[in-house]
Scaffold this motif. Structure first.
Motif, PDB file in Angstrom:
ATOM      1  N   TYR A  33       0.871  -1.157   0.000  1.00 27.09           N
ATOM      2  CA  TYR A  33       0.000   0.000   0.000  1.00 27.09           C
ATOM      3  C   TYR A  33       0.923   1.226   0.000  1.00 27.09           C
ATOM      4  O   TYR A  33       2.007   1.182   0.570  1.00 27.09           O
ATOM      5  CB  TYR A  33      -0.845   0.041   1.266  1.00 27.09           C
ATOM      6  CG  TYR A  33      -1.930  -1.007   1.393  1.00 27.09           C
ATOM      7  CD1 TYR A  33      -1.912  -2.208   0.686  1.00 27.09           C
ATOM      8  CD2 TYR A  33      -2.996  -0.787   2.263  1.00 27.09           C
ATOM      9  CE1 TYR A  33      -2.921  -3.137   0.839  1.00 27.09           C
ATOM     10  CE2 TYR A  33      -4.012  -1.714   2.424  1.00 27.09           C
ATOM     11  CZ  TYR A  33      -3.964  -2.896   1.707  1.00 27.09           C
ATOM     12  OH  TYR A  33      -4.963  -3.830   1.866  1.00 27.09           O
ATOM     13  N   TRP A  47      -1.920  12.745   7.669  1.00 26.56           N
ATOM     14  CA  TRP A  47      -2.131  11.759   6.609  1.00 26.56           C
ATOM     15  C   TRP A  47      -3.038  12.365   5.534  1.00 26.56           C
ATOM     16  O   TRP A  47      -4.054  13.004   5.851  1.00 26.56           O
ATOM     17  CB  TRP A  47      -2.770  10.520   7.212  1.00 26.56           C
ATOM     18  CG  TRP A  47      -3.156   9.464   6.236  1.00 26.56           C
ATOM     19  CD1 TRP A  47      -2.319   8.601   5.571  1.00 26.56           C
ATOM     20  CD2 TRP A  47      -4.481   9.136   5.820  1.00 26.56           C
ATOM     21  NE1 TRP A  47      -3.054   7.755   4.772  1.00 26.56           N
ATOM     22  CE2 TRP A  47      -4.383   8.063   4.907  1.00 26.56           C
ATOM     23  CE3 TRP A  47      -5.745   9.636   6.126  1.00 26.56           C
ATOM     24  CZ2 TRP A  47      -5.499   7.488   4.296  1.00 26.56           C
ATOM     25  CZ3 TRP A  47      -6.861   9.068   5.531  1.00 26.56           C
ATOM     26  CH2 TRP A  47      -6.727   8.008   4.626  1.00 26.56           C
ATOM     27  N   SER A 104      -3.054  -3.417   5.253  1.00 23.95           N
ATOM     28  CA  SER A 104      -4.090  -2.549   5.796  1.00 23.95           C
ATOM     29  C   SER A 104      -3.778  -2.134   7.233  1.00 23.95           C
ATOM     30  O   SER A 104      -3.830  -0.960   7.572  1.00 23.95           O
ATOM     31  CB  SER A 104      -5.437  -3.264   5.738  1.00 23.95           C
ATOM     32  OG  SER A 104      -6.473  -2.367   6.073  1.00 23.95           O
ATOM     33  N   TYR A 105      -3.484  -3.083   8.077  1.00 24.65           N
ATOM     34  CA  TYR A 105      -3.173  -2.784   9.474  1.00 24.65           C
ATOM     35  C   TYR A 105      -1.669  -2.788   9.658  1.00 24.65           C
ATOM     36  O   TYR A 105      -1.101  -3.677  10.299  1.00 24.65           O
ATOM     37  CB  TYR A 105      -3.855  -3.793  10.400  1.00 24.65           C
ATOM     38  CG  TYR A 105      -5.358  -3.691  10.374  1.00 24.65           C
ATOM     39  CD1 TYR A 105      -6.138  -4.735   9.887  1.00 24.65           C
ATOM     40  CD2 TYR A 105      -5.990  -2.540  10.845  1.00 24.65           C
ATOM     41  CE1 TYR A 105      -7.521  -4.632   9.873  1.00 24.65           C
ATOM     42  CE2 TYR A 105      -7.371  -2.430  10.824  1.00 24.65           C
ATOM     43  CZ  TYR A 105      -8.132  -3.483  10.339  1.00 24.65           C
ATOM     44  OH  TYR A 105      -9.499  -3.379  10.322  1.00 24.65           O
ATOM     45  N   HIS A 107       2.022  -0.158   9.874  1.00 25.53           N
ATOM     46  CA  HIS A 107       2.640   1.150  10.022  1.00 25.53           C
ATOM     47  C   HIS A 107       3.316   1.553   8.712  1.00 25.53           C
ATOM     48  O   HIS A 107       3.392   0.767   7.753  1.00 25.53           O
ATOM     49  CB  HIS A 107       3.677   1.079  11.146  1.00 25.53           C
ATOM     50  CG  HIS A 107       4.776   0.089  10.855  1.00 25.53           C
ATOM     51  ND1 HIS A 107       4.592  -1.273  10.899  1.00 25.53           N
ATOM     52  CD2 HIS A 107       6.067   0.283  10.500  1.00 25.53           C
ATOM     53  CE1 HIS A 107       5.703  -1.880  10.604  1.00 25.53           C
ATOM     54  NE2 HIS A 107       6.630  -0.960  10.350  1.00 25.53           N
ATOM     55  N   PHE A 108       3.845   2.781   8.672  1.00 26.50           N
ATOM     56  CA  PHE A 108       4.615   3.253   7.533  1.00 26.50           C
ATOM     57  C   PHE A 108       6.050   2.776   7.717  1.00 26.50           C
ATOM     58  O   PHE A 108       6.755   3.248   8.613  1.00 26.50           O
ATOM     59  CB  PHE A 108       4.576   4.777   7.446  1.00 26.50           C
ATOM     60  CG  PHE A 108       3.196   5.329   7.279  1.00 26.50           C
ATOM     61  CD1 PHE A 108       2.711   6.290   8.154  1.00 26.50           C
ATOM     62  CD2 PHE A 108       2.373   4.905   6.252  1.00 26.50           C
ATOM     63  CE1 PHE A 108       1.436   6.810   8.009  1.00 26.50           C
ATOM     64  CE2 PHE A 108       1.093   5.416   6.100  1.00 26.50           C
ATOM     65  CZ  PHE A 108       0.622   6.375   6.983  1.00 26.50           C
ATOM     66  N   ASP A 109       6.481   1.843   6.864  1.00 25.22           N
ATOM     67  CA  ASP A 109       7.801   1.267   7.074  1.00 25.22           C
ATOM     68  C   ASP A 109       8.909   2.035   6.362  1.00 25.22           C
ATOM     69  O   ASP A 109      10.072   1.967   6.785  1.00 25.22           O
ATOM     70  CB  ASP A 109       7.838  -0.227   6.696  1.00 25.22           C
ATOM     71  CG  ASP A 109       7.197  -0.532   5.352  1.00 25.22           C
ATOM     72  OD1 ASP A 109       6.952  -1.715   5.077  1.00 25.22           O
ATOM     73  OD2 ASP A 109       6.961   0.424   4.586  1.00 25.22           O
ATOM     74  N   TRP A 111       9.822   5.933   4.189  1.00 25.94           N
ATOM     75  CA  TRP A 111       9.387   7.274   3.840  1.00 25.94           C
ATOM     76  C   TRP A 111      10.347   7.868   2.808  1.00 25.94           C
ATOM     77  O   TRP A 111      11.548   7.600   2.824  1.00 25.94           O
ATOM     78  CB  TRP A 111       9.417   8.186   5.065  1.00 25.94           C
ATOM     79  CG  TRP A 111       8.488   7.839   6.169  1.00 25.94           C
ATOM     80  CD1 TRP A 111       8.549   6.741   6.992  1.00 25.94           C
ATOM     81  CD2 TRP A 111       7.371   8.609   6.606  1.00 25.94           C
ATOM     82  NE1 TRP A 111       7.526   6.790   7.914  1.00 25.94           N
ATOM     83  CE2 TRP A 111       6.789   7.926   7.712  1.00 25.94           C
ATOM     84  CE3 TRP A 111       6.789   9.815   6.212  1.00 25.94           C
ATOM     85  CZ2 TRP A 111       5.659   8.399   8.391  1.00 25.94           C
ATOM     86  CZ3 TRP A 111       5.679  10.295   6.892  1.00 25.94           C
ATOM     87  CH2 TRP A 111       5.120   9.588   7.969  1.00 25.94           C
TER      88      TRP A 111
END
Lengths: 121, 107
Positions: A33, A47, A104-105, A107-109, A111
Motif C-alpha cells: 500500500y 495523513w 491494511s493494518y 505502520h509506515f515502514d 518514507w
C-alpha cells in the motif's frame, strides 16, 4: 536499499493544480500500500491518503480535508506513485512525503525525503 | 475520527535521563500504534510498531508499551542522537491519525 524519491513540488497559486510523483526502488512496490503524508511548516504530520495494491483493486482512502480535490494513483510497471492536487488552497502548503505500508493494518515502514508545495499568490 | 493525544508536547532532558512519552487514543485501537522519530528537515523514521515491537536497527534503549487507548514510548537512557520530535500514529481505522508530537530537547 529502499528508496522513495518525491518530485514535482513547487510554487502554485491558490486554485491551481500540481502533480507530485514518488519513484520507488529496492522493494516490491506492487505488493505495498502507498500513502501520502504532509507536514505544514512548523506543524505536525497529517495523513493525506492511501492507495491499495492491485489485489485490493487499487482502492483509495482520503482525508476529509483533501477528498474531492486530490487523487492518488500508481503505476506498478514504473514503480511510481502520484498525487494529483487540484483546487489548491493556501492551507495545502506543506512538505509532502510518500510512504509505504505492507498492508491494511500496518505502520509506515519507509518514507521519502519529501517535496515542498507552496500555495501562494 | 480517532484523536491521538500526546503528552507532553515538549520536554527538556539530559543525556542519560529516562524519558517517557504518553499517547492516548480517543477510542480503542488494540495494538495498532507506531512511534516515529523525526529530526529537523528529515523524514520521519519508524521506531516502534504494534505498540511494542522494536523496528530492526533501532537501539534497545527504546521501548513501547500499552494497548487499547493508553500507550507509552520510553527511552531508558537518553543519548545525544535521540534529541528529536516523536509522533505516535494509529493505523486501526481511517483516517489514519498522528499525535501532535513531543519535542525532546536538551536541558
Amino acid at each position: 536499499e529502499v528508496q522513495l524519491v518525491e518530485s514535482g513540488g513547487g510554487l502554485v497559486q491558490p486554485g491551481g493544480s500540481l502533480r507530485l510523483s514518488c519513484a520507488a526502488s529496492g522493494f516490491s512496490f506492487s505488493d505495498h500500500y502507498m500513502d501520502w503524508v504532509r507536514q505544514a511548516p512548523g506543524k505536525g504530520l497529517e495523513w493525506v491518503g492511501r492507495i491499495r495494491k492491485k489485489t485490493n483493486s487499487y482502492s483509495t482512502e482520503y482525508a476529509a480535508s483533501v477528498k474531492g480535490r486530490f487523487t492518488i494513483s500508481r503505476d506498478d510497471s514504473k514503480n511510481s506513485l502520484y498525487l494529483q492536487m487540484n483546487s489548491l488552497k493556501t492551507e495545502d502548503t506543506a512538505v509532502y512525503y510518500c510512504a509505504s505500508a505492507s498492508g491494511s493494518y500496518s505502520h509506515f515502514d519507509h518514507w521519502g525525503q519529501g517535496t515542498l508545495v507552496t500555495v501562494s499568490s | 475520527d480517532i484523536q491521538m493525544t500526546q503528552s507532553p508536547s515538549s520536554l527538556s532532558a539530559s543525556v542519560g535521563d529516562r524519558v517517557t512519552i504518553t499517547c492516548r487514543a480517543s477510542q480503542s485501537i488494540s495494538s495498532r500504534l507506531a512511534w516515529y522519530q523525526q529530526k529537523a528537515g528529515k523524514a520521519p523514521k519508524v521506531m516502534i510498531y504494534k505498540a511494542s515491537t522494536l523496528e530492526s536497527g533501532v537501539p534497545s534503549r527504546f521501548s513501547g508499551s500499552g494497548s487499547g487507548t493508553e500507550f507509552t514510548l520510553t527511552i531508558s537512557s537518553l543519548q545525544p542522537d535521540d534529541f528529536a520530535t516523536y509522533y505516535c500514529q494509529q493505523y486501526n481505522d481511517y483516517p489514519l491519525t498522528f499525535g501532535g508530537g513531543t519535542k525532546v530537547g536538551i536541558k
